[in-house]
Design an enzyme around this catalytic site. Structure first.
Site, short mmCIF file in Angstrom:
data_model
loop_
_atom_site.label_atom_id
_atom_site.label_comp_id
_atom_site.label_asym_id
_atom_site.label_seq_id
_atom_site.Cartn_x
_atom_site.Cartn_y
_atom_site.Cartn_z
N GLY A 1 10.84 -2.35 5.68
CA GLY A 1 10.11 -3.61 5.57
C GLY A 1 9.74 -3.89 4.12
N HIS A 2 9.23 -2.87 3.44
CA HIS A 2 8.88 -3.03 2.02
C HIS A 2 10.12 -3.32 1.18
CE1 HIS A 2 5.52 -0.20 3.36
NE2 HIS A 2 4.84 -1.21 2.87
N ARG B 1 1.98 3.17 9.29
CA ARG B 1 1.11 3.83 10.27
C ARG B 1 1.88 4.37 11.48
NH1 ARG B 1 -2.98 -0.29 8.57
NH2 ARG B 1 -4.74 0.87 7.72
N MET C 1 0.83 -1.20 0.00
CA MET C 1 0.00 0.00 0.00
C MET C 1 0.87 1.26 0.00
SD MET C 1 -3.45 -0.86 2.03
CE MET C 1 -2.88 -0.51 3.68
N GLY C 2 2.17 1.09 -0.22
CA GLY C 2 3.03 2.26 -0.39
C GLY C 2 3.51 2.87 0.91
N VAL D 1 10.88 -6.41 9.74
CA VAL D 1 11.99 -5.44 9.86
C VAL D 1 11.60 -4.43 10.93
CG1 VAL D 1 13.34 -3.69 8.65
CG2 VAL D 1 12.63 -5.77 7.45
P1 AMP Z 1 1.61 -2.67 3.51
O1 AMP Z 1 2.11 -1.66 2.55
O2 AMP Z 1 1.64 -2.20 4.94
O3 AMP Z 1 0.30 -3.30 3.10
O4 AMP Z 1 2.65 -3.86 3.49
C1 AMP Z 1 3.05 -4.46 2.28
C2 AMP Z 1 3.86 -5.69 2.57
O5 AMP Z 1 4.99 -5.32 3.38
C3 AMP Z 1 3.09 -6.74 3.38
O6 AMP Z 1 3.46 -8.05 2.93
C4 AMP Z 1 3.58 -6.50 4.78
O7 AMP Z 1 3.50 -7.64 5.59
C5 AMP Z 1 5.02 -6.12 4.53
N1 AMP Z 1 5.54 -5.36 5.67
C6 AMP Z 1 5.00 -4.27 6.25
N2 AMP Z 1 5.74 -3.88 7.31
C7 AMP Z 1 6.77 -4.76 7.39
C8 AMP Z 1 7.89 -4.91 8.25
N3 AMP Z 1 8.10 -4.08 9.27
N4 AMP Z 1 8.75 -5.93 8.04
C9 AMP Z 1 8.54 -6.79 7.02
N5 AMP Z 1 7.53 -6.70 6.14
C10 AMP Z 1 6.64 -5.70 6.34
#
Ligand code: AMP
Length: 292
Positions: free
Chosen positions: A36-37, A187, A30-31, A176
């Site tokens: 982590g991304h 968030r 979701m950007g 991460v």
């Molecule tokens: P989101 O943009 O929050 O929907 O996350 C996109 C992808 O990144 C999803 O597979 C999440 O699980 C992963 N993600 C988000 N935060 C982390 C993090 N801190 N460490 C590892 N992966 C993450």
């Protein structure tokens, strides 16, 4: 890197790559990218010939009272970050391109969607499962990468891919964290300075549960009380949405710890709802990274 906004164009380009015999990886997001991304992108880059990243703030996974309108966004910076990670296609569709006005088809995995986050977000995983299935059909990846931070989401996606025989390998990568242990999340930008100071205690509470298990505690009702007490002292600005001890694959509640158990939690701060989890193996001895 190409930016693609039209779903049928993404599908045509990915089908052409597959016809050339190339291996494709997909990272749905979701950007508002953080480390982590980018860890998912870099791993995808290593494991495939072509890397597609989707950036779509999916309206279907937000409840009516949730933060869809104010979800943090920075598409220009995200595009630069994705390019730096070697992404081949950044897919950024408009909501109307993904959902026709009379969209009527949903993918649901109710058994896995009901517990944990599903209790306070009853339609969330239906939105996630539907959009990820659609992204799988558009990008036709051999490999899709997700973070273990969203353990329930990862579990649901693995199950739907298996149940629907979608030919994709679903890979879950470690969470991460910031240096103080807070799981990175888009968030986190909503946290006030004092909330940010207290927020690493989410993880520390889960590590406390692990310590108790490794010292011999087995009844999750006692672990639950101990961790809540820890949070009441160290994260008073966080309201506990849930703390659950569940089987890591079925997500069913565990009362007595006999094997690996997932401790999962969500805490609500003023504007941010934070989640984290920890896989605990009662057979393992205390590890050196346990430091509270
Ligand atoms: P989101 O943009 O929050 O929907 O996350 C996109 C992808 O990144 C999803 O597979 C999440 O699980 C992963 N993600 C988000 N935060 C982390 C993090 N801190 N460490 C590892 N992966 C993450």
């Amino acid at each position: 890197m190409d930016i693609v906004t039209v779903p049928s164009e993404l599908q045509a380009r990915c089908l052409a790559w597959r016809a050339e015999g190339l291996r494709l990886a997909l990272v749905p997001t979701m950007g508002f990218f953080h480390a982590g991304h980018t860890s998912l992108m870099r791993e995808g880059r290593k494991r495939a010939d072509r890397l597609v990243v989707s950036l779509f703030v999916n309206p279907a996974q937000f409840g009516p009272e949730e933060d869809l309108d104010r979800y943090p966004r920075d598409p220009e910076r995200d595009a630069r970050t994705a390019e730096g990670c070697g992404v081949d296609i950044l897919f950024m569709p408009a909501p109307e391109a993904m959902y026709a006005a009379d969209h009527a088809t949903w993918v649901e995995v109710p058994e896995l969607a009901a517990p944990l986050c599903g209790r306070s977000r009853p339609t969330h995983f239906r939105g996630v499962a539907t959009v990820v299935t659609k992204l799988f059909l558009l990008a036709q990846p051999h490999l899709a990468l997700f973070g273990r931070k969203d353990w329930q989401q990862l579990t649901i996606i693995r199950r739907l891919a298996r149940d629907l025989a979608i030919p994709v390998e679903v890979l879950g990568l470690p969470t991460v964290r910031e240096e103080d242990g807070l799981a990175m999340s888009s968030r986190n930008a909503y946290l006030s300075p004092e909330e940010r100071r207290q927020a690493p205690h989410i993880r520390k509470g889960l590590l406390f549960a692990r310590k108790l298990i490794q010292e011999g505690a087995r009844e999750t009702s006692l672990l639950d009380a101990a961790v809540r007490e820890y949070w009441a002292q160290h994260f008073p600005l966080g309201r506990v949405d849930y703390l659950s001890f569940v089987h890591p694959e079925t997500l069913r509640a565990v009362e007595h710890v006999r094997g690996p158990v997932l401790a999962a939690a969500a805490l609500q701060a003023q504007k941010a709802r934070l989640i984290d989890n920890l896989l605990i193996d009662p057979g393992c001895t205390v590890q050196s990274d346990l430091a509270l």
